[in-house]
Motif scaffolding. Structure first.
Motif, PDB file in Angstrom:
ATOM      1  N   MET A  78     -32.516   9.859 -17.012  1.00 19.80           N
ATOM      2  CA  MET A  78     -33.100   9.663 -18.337  1.00 19.80           C
ATOM      3  C   MET A  78     -32.064   9.232 -19.373  1.00 19.80           C
ATOM      4  SD  MET A  78     -34.863  12.645 -20.612  1.00 19.80           S
ATOM      5  CE  MET A  78     -35.448  12.370 -22.284  1.00 19.80           C
ATOM      6  N   LEU A  79     -32.296   8.080 -19.995  1.00 15.32           N
ATOM      7  CA  LEU A  79     -31.471   7.582 -21.101  1.00 15.32           C
ATOM      8  C   LEU A  79     -32.416   7.202 -22.237  1.00 15.32           C
ATOM      9  CD1 LEU A  79     -28.822   5.287 -19.342  1.00 15.32           C
ATOM     10  CD2 LEU A  79     -28.368   7.415 -20.567  1.00 15.32           C
ATOM     11  N   PRO A  80     -32.586   8.069 -23.228  1.00 13.39           N
ATOM     12  CA  PRO A  80     -33.608   7.831 -24.261  1.00 13.39           C
ATOM     13  C   PRO A  80     -33.316   6.693 -25.227  1.00 13.39           C
ATOM     14  CG  PRO A  80     -32.998  10.166 -24.133  1.00 13.39           C
ATOM     15  CD  PRO A  80     -31.980   9.404 -23.354  1.00 13.39           C
ATOM     16  N   SER A  81     -32.032   6.346 -25.450  1.00 10.79           N
ATOM     17  CA  SER A  81     -31.743   5.368 -26.505  1.00 10.79           C
ATOM     18  C   SER A  81     -30.809   4.263 -26.041  1.00 10.79           C
ATOM     19  CB  SER A  81     -31.108   6.077 -27.709  1.00 10.79           C
ATOM     20  OG  SER A  81     -29.768   6.457 -27.425  1.00 10.79           O
ATOM     21  N   ALA A  82     -30.914   3.129 -26.721  1.00 13.42           N
ATOM     22  CA  ALA A  82     -30.054   1.986 -26.418  1.00 13.42           C
ATOM     23  C   ALA A  82     -28.595   2.310 -26.699  1.00 13.42           C
ATOM     24  CB  ALA A  82     -30.499   0.772 -27.242  1.00 13.42           C
ATOM     25  N   GLU A  83     -28.338   3.113 -27.729  1.00 14.70           N
ATOM     26  CA  GLU A  83     -26.958   3.487 -28.064  1.00 14.70           C
ATOM     27  C   GLU A  83     -26.327   4.299 -26.944  1.00 14.70           C
ATOM     28  OE1 GLU A  83     -29.607   3.910 -30.011  1.00 14.70           O
ATOM     29  OE2 GLU A  83     -29.206   2.302 -31.471  1.00 14.70           O
ATOM     30  N   GLN A  84     -27.121   5.165 -26.327  1.00 14.82           N
ATOM     31  CA  GLN A  84     -26.629   5.926 -25.177  1.00 14.82           C
ATOM     32  C   GLN A  84     -26.296   4.992 -24.011  1.00 14.82           C
ATOM     33  OE1 GLN A  84     -29.250   9.042 -23.924  1.00 14.82           O
ATOM     34  NE2 GLN A  84     -28.660  10.423 -25.581  1.00 14.82           N
ATOM     35  N   GLU A 118     -37.633  -0.216 -26.513  1.00 15.59           N
ATOM     36  CA  GLU A 118     -36.518  -1.122 -26.785  1.00 15.59           C
ATOM     37  C   GLU A 118     -35.286  -0.809 -25.942  1.00 15.59           C
ATOM     38  OE1 GLU A 118     -36.498   2.030 -30.137  1.00 15.59           O
ATOM     39  OE2 GLU A 118     -37.970   0.913 -28.967  1.00 15.59           O
ATOM     40  N   THR A 119     -35.261   0.378 -25.342  1.00 20.70           N
ATOM     41  CA  THR A 119     -34.110   0.780 -24.531  1.00 20.70           C
ATOM     42  C   THR A 119     -34.116   0.097 -23.168  1.00 20.70           C
ATOM     43  OG1 THR A 119     -34.141   2.935 -25.619  1.00 20.70           O
ATOM     44  CG2 THR A 119     -32.848   2.771 -23.616  1.00 20.70           C
ATOM     45  N   VAL A 120     -35.299  -0.207 -22.664  1.00 18.15           N
ATOM     46  CA  VAL A 120     -35.422  -0.742 -21.308  1.00 18.15           C
ATOM     47  C   VAL A 120     -34.638  -2.043 -21.133  1.00 18.15           C
ATOM     48  CG1 VAL A 120     -37.019  -1.606 -19.561  1.00 18.15           C
ATOM     49  CG2 VAL A 120     -37.663   0.353 -20.981  1.00 18.15           C
ATOM     50  N   GLU A 121     -34.784  -2.959 -22.089  1.00 23.54           N
ATOM     51  CA  GLU A 121     -34.102  -4.255 -22.002  1.00 23.54           C
ATOM     52  C   GLU A 121     -32.581  -4.083 -22.056  1.00 23.54           C
ATOM     53  OE1 GLU A 121     -33.893  -8.523 -24.408  1.00 23.54           O
ATOM     54  OE2 GLU A 121     -35.533  -7.121 -24.799  1.00 23.54           O
ATOM     55  N   ALA A 124     -31.341  -2.680 -18.692  1.00 23.86           N
ATOM     56  CA  ALA A 124     -31.295  -3.716 -17.667  1.00 23.86           C
ATOM     57  C   ALA A 124     -30.078  -4.629 -17.847  1.00 23.86           C
ATOM     58  CB  ALA A 124     -32.586  -4.529 -17.688  1.00 23.86           C
ATOM     59  N   LYS A 125     -29.794  -4.979 -19.086  1.00 23.39           N
ATOM     60  CA  LYS A 125     -28.683  -5.892 -19.378  1.00 23.39           C
ATOM     61  C   LYS A 125     -27.331  -5.267 -19.072  1.00 23.39           C
ATOM     62  CE  LYS A 125     -26.477  -8.390 -23.208  1.00 23.39           C
ATOM     63  NZ  LYS A 125     -26.558  -8.718 -24.659  1.00 23.39           N
ATOM     64  N   PHE A 126     -27.128  -4.015 -19.474  1.00 20.45           N
ATOM     65  CA  PHE A 126     -25.813  -3.394 -19.372  1.00 20.45           C
ATOM     66  C   PHE A 126     -25.583  -2.621 -18.076  1.00 20.45           C
ATOM     67  CE2 PHE A 126     -25.901  -4.191 -23.907  1.00 20.45           C
ATOM     68  CZ  PHE A 126     -24.569  -4.442 -24.214  1.00 20.45           C
ATOM     69  N   LEU A 127     -26.623  -1.972 -17.555  1.00 19.09           N
ATOM     70  CA  LEU A 127     -26.392  -1.047 -16.437  1.00 19.09           C
ATOM     71  C   LEU A 127     -26.840  -1.564 -15.072  1.00 19.09           C
ATOM     72  CD1 LEU A 127     -27.261   2.376 -18.115  1.00 19.09           C
ATOM     73  CD2 LEU A 127     -25.017   1.316 -17.789  1.00 19.09           C
ATOM     74  N   PHE A 128     -27.877  -2.378 -15.023  1.00 16.75           N
ATOM     75  CA  PHE A 128     -28.302  -2.896 -13.718  1.00 16.75           C
ATOM     76  C   PHE A 128     -27.176  -3.647 -13.011  1.00 16.75           C
ATOM     77  CE2 PHE A 128     -33.244  -3.119 -14.264  1.00 16.75           C
ATOM     78  CZ  PHE A 128     -33.248  -1.772 -14.577  1.00 16.75           C
TER      79      PHE A 128
END
Length: 259
Positions: A78-84, A118-121, A124-128
């Motif tokens: 679980m990662l709730p926010s884009a900042e995380q 908004e966190t999903v995108e 995907a960009k940073f962690l996938f």
């Protein structure tokens, strides 16, 4: 002893998240460390409250762990926010963490939303791209690809689309499939099926967390990705079949079934 870091949320009822991860790691005889992304008030019937860790504090947890004890694998839940997400990427890149297993937790088994849209995108960009494997279930794979998945061929296409786009292995879990509980892996151009029979049980709280941490534990132990998934799938099947029957909703797995 091999070491696995879990970056995930806390489940107060003990069936999912950090608690499930630590139980799973102990069952696999690896040493578990944690960085908590959020505290949740939840049980087998649902999530009633979420308190997020600040991105700064999440980064400090990861830094404290990895600056002292290097890990052989890591699992992200679980990662709730884009900042995380950005902080996690920064720290995992800094410490050159390998064998990263990412479970894109969007919705809990109970149906509660655990990730802002908004966190999903950003995830995907940073962690996938830095993950060894991502493990979406069918609803998550549909959200990530925009495809409708109702049969095995469509599972294969979704896995291939995601793997090709982000350069990582993709395991799409078939627990939500109308056909069976088989999972499909796309890795470096190859499709592999892991067959499974649907177990008649409502005790499925934390299945995604448990599977991803079991895969990470097996990777830390030196298993190939295919063997890690095969072993993890066997473990989770035993844990579901054991049938703890706790709680009024979707009960937890028996993580100590093989101990």
């Amino acid at each position: 002893m091999k070491v696995v870091l879990s970056i995930a949320g806390s489940d107060s009822s003990g069936g999912a998240g950090i608690q499930a991860d630590l139980k799973t790691m102990t069952a696999h005889k690896v040493y578990g460390m944690t960085a908590i992304t959020a505290l949740t008030a939840q049980n087998t019937t649902g999530v009633t409250a979420i308190m997020e860790s600040t991105p700064e504090f999440l980064g400090q947890q990861i830094e404290a762990c990895l600056s002292d004890i290097p890990c052989d694998a890591a699992k992200i839940g679980m990662l709730p926010s884009a900042e995380q997400v950005k902080v996690v990427h920064e720290k995992l890149t800094k410490f050159k963490v390998k064998n990263l297993v990412l479970d894109p937790v969007m919705v809990a088994t109970s149906g509660s939303s655990l990730m802002k849209n908004e966190t999903v995108e950003i995830m995907a960009k940073f962690l996938f791209p830095i993950s060894r494997v991502i493990t979406p279930n069918i609803p998550e794979a549909q959200a990530l690809t925009g495809l409708t998945i109702t049969k095995r061929e469509e599972m294969e296409k979704a896995a291939e689309d995601l793997g090709t786009k982000y350069g990582c292995a993709v395991l799409i879990k078939g627990g939500h499939s109308i056909e069976d509980a088989s999972d499909v892996l796309f890795d470096e151009g190859k499709i592999t099926w892991f067959e499974g029979k649907r177990i008649d049980s409502s005790n499925t709280h934390g299945t995604g967390c448990t599977l991803s941490s079991a895969i990470a534990s097996n990777l830390a132990l030196g298993k190939s990705l295919e063997d890690a998934i095969r072993n993890a799938k066997s473990y989770i099947s035993d844990a579901i079949a054991s049938g703890l029957n706790l709680g009024k909703g979707s009960g937890p797995l028996d993580h100590t079934v093989n101990i």
